[in-house]
Design a protein around this motif. Structure first.
Motif, PDB file in Angstrom:
ATOM      1  N   HIS A 292       0.856  -1.318   0.088  1.00 18.90           N
ATOM      2  CA  HIS A 292       0.036   0.122  -0.061  1.00 18.90           C
ATOM      3  C   HIS A 292       0.679   1.270  -0.126  1.00 18.90           C
ATOM      4  O   HIS A 292       0.795   2.018  -0.987  1.00 18.90           O
ATOM      5  N   HIS A 295       2.923   1.578  -3.303  1.00 20.62           N
ATOM      6  CA  HIS A 295       1.980   2.087  -4.609  1.00 20.62           C
ATOM      7  C   HIS A 295       1.627   3.730  -4.319  1.00 20.62           C
ATOM      8  O   HIS A 295       1.667   4.057  -5.502  1.00 20.62           O
ATOM      9  N   ARG A 299       2.887   6.396  -7.138  1.00 24.33           N
ATOM     10  CA  ARG A 299       1.990   7.197  -7.712  1.00 24.33           C
ATOM     11  C   ARG A 299       2.423   9.117  -7.251  1.00 24.33           C
ATOM     12  O   ARG A 299       1.915   9.650  -8.261  1.00 24.33           O
ATOM     13  N   LEU A 316       2.226  -5.865  -6.826  1.00 25.49           N
ATOM     14  CA  LEU A 316       2.095  -4.310  -7.383  1.00 25.49           C
ATOM     15  C   LEU A 316       1.556  -4.227  -8.661  1.00 25.49           C
ATOM     16  O   LEU A 316       0.541  -3.105  -8.849  1.00 25.49           O
ATOM     17  N   ARG A 319      -2.128  -4.435  -8.232  1.00 28.57           N
ATOM     18  CA  ARG A 319      -2.769  -3.479  -7.711  1.00 28.57           C
ATOM     19  C   ARG A 319      -2.802  -2.126  -8.839  1.00 28.57           C
ATOM     20  O   ARG A 319      -3.564  -1.279  -8.603  1.00 28.57           O
ATOM     21  N   MET A 320      -1.917  -2.305  -9.842  1.00 26.94           N
ATOM     22  CA  MET A 320      -2.260  -1.575 -11.003  1.00 26.94           C
ATOM     23  C   MET A 320      -3.248  -1.632 -11.697  1.00 26.94           C
ATOM     24  O   MET A 320      -3.573  -1.223 -12.832  1.00 26.94           O
TER      25      MET A 320
END
Length: 327
Positions: A292, A295, A299, A316, A319-320
């Protein structure tokens, strides 16, 4: 008992025959009248002492598809995904990632540069795996203070900085302030002192930043969360503020915001804007609980280079918004 000098000379000769002339360990054993195990031990000594540097050169400058995808998505300069034995757990993953990062540092460090180091569990592991290399004129500087109510002697961070310094025969600057001040006014007053301002200036002008993402519930706990640096009310405040991680003890949310988080007004770590303007900002991450924070940091632009274990890289990727079947 053989002297260190004789061991050095034997290791140098064995390494030369093996790496320069391409002889097998069996051939070297016959040539030097050594046993094969002794040849293997001397080769290991040559690598571990920094006598031999092993580099993998990507001659076509191509990244693995996952590395390339992460690099392009976040606009990173470099991505390094470290293969790890998935079944052996996150302690082993961290060791593999730390070994990779230690080798990578020897590739990129240049005489005269300044390396800013954010102390913590990951950086401590990297320090253990550093490979000796003399680098004239290098300066190592601590990025954030490390004193707290329970460990006022600052030994944890100091030991990390000392290992980096000894490894590269470099000078180092400790940052002799608390990790978190009790009062914002105290921090502001101390940061006006010339001696402290000099260290902060060195941090701000560093050529390379080396750091990780802190996470409160990581499989290998971040040192700041496991060693009394935060009071219970601090933890509660971080939860209320929606904090997902920290960089050098400066906390941030999922959307990357951090300036209005109360504890950051008392934190000794640098503004997160530093990671955007530094020539090289290398984030080393291992462990699924850090996903978390990682990421969010990616960003927000707080990372320029990423070194990460393969399972965490896969998380990751998901999560993308992708599936592992897409790889």
């Amino acid at each position: 008992m053989r002297s260190q000098e004789s061991i050095y000379q034997e290791a140098l000769q064995v390494a030369t025959l093996y790496y320069y002339h391409g002889l097998t360990t069996e051939a070297i054993a016959k040539e030097m009248n050594f046993s094969r195990p002794k040849v293997s031990r001397l080769l290991s000594h040559a690598r571990q002492s920094g006598m031999v540097e092993i580099r993998i050169v990507n001659v076509e400058n191509k990244l693995l598809p996952l590395e390339q995808s992460i690099k392009d998505h976040f606009g990173l300069e470099n991505v390094h995904i470290v293969p790890v034995p998935k079944l052996l757990g996150e302690m082993v993953w961290l060791e593999y990632v730390a070994q990779y990062a230690a080798n990578y540092l020897n590739e990129i460090l240049e005489p005269g540069c300044t390396l800013a180091v954010a102390w913590g569990t990951t950086i401590s592991e990297i320090a253990v795996h550093l490979i000796p290399k003399r680098m004239p004129g290098i300066t190592i500087v601590q990025m954030n203070g490390s004193g707290n109510t329970y460990t006022p002697d600052n030994r944890y961070a100091a030991n990390i900085l000392q290992k980096f310094s000894e490894n590269y025969e470099a000078s180092y600057l400790l940052f002799p302030v608390p990790t978190f001040f009790d009062y914002r006014e105290t921090k502001e007053a101390l940061f006006r002192e010339r001696s402290i301002k000099k260290i902060i200036e060195t941090q701000n002008n560093a050529d390379i930043l080396l750091y990780s993402v802190g996470a409160v519930d990581a499989g290998v706990p971040s040192h700041i969360y496991s060693s009394g640096y935060l009071e219970p009310e601090d933890i509660q405040s971080l939860e209320e503020q929606g904090v997902v991680g920290d960089l050098a003890t400066v906390f941030f949310r999922e959307n990357g915001t951090y300036k209005d988080i109360p504890i950051n007004q008392r934190a000794s770590g640098p503004s997160l804007e530093l990671y955007k303007k530094a020539p090289r900002a290398i984030c080393v991450v291992s462990g699924r609980a850090k996903i978390h924070g990682l990421h969010a940091a990616l960003r927000a632009g707080y990372v320029k280079e990423l070194i990460v274990d393969e399972p965490t890289a896969h998380l990751l990727w998901q999560r993308m918004g992708h599936s592992l079947d897409d790889l």
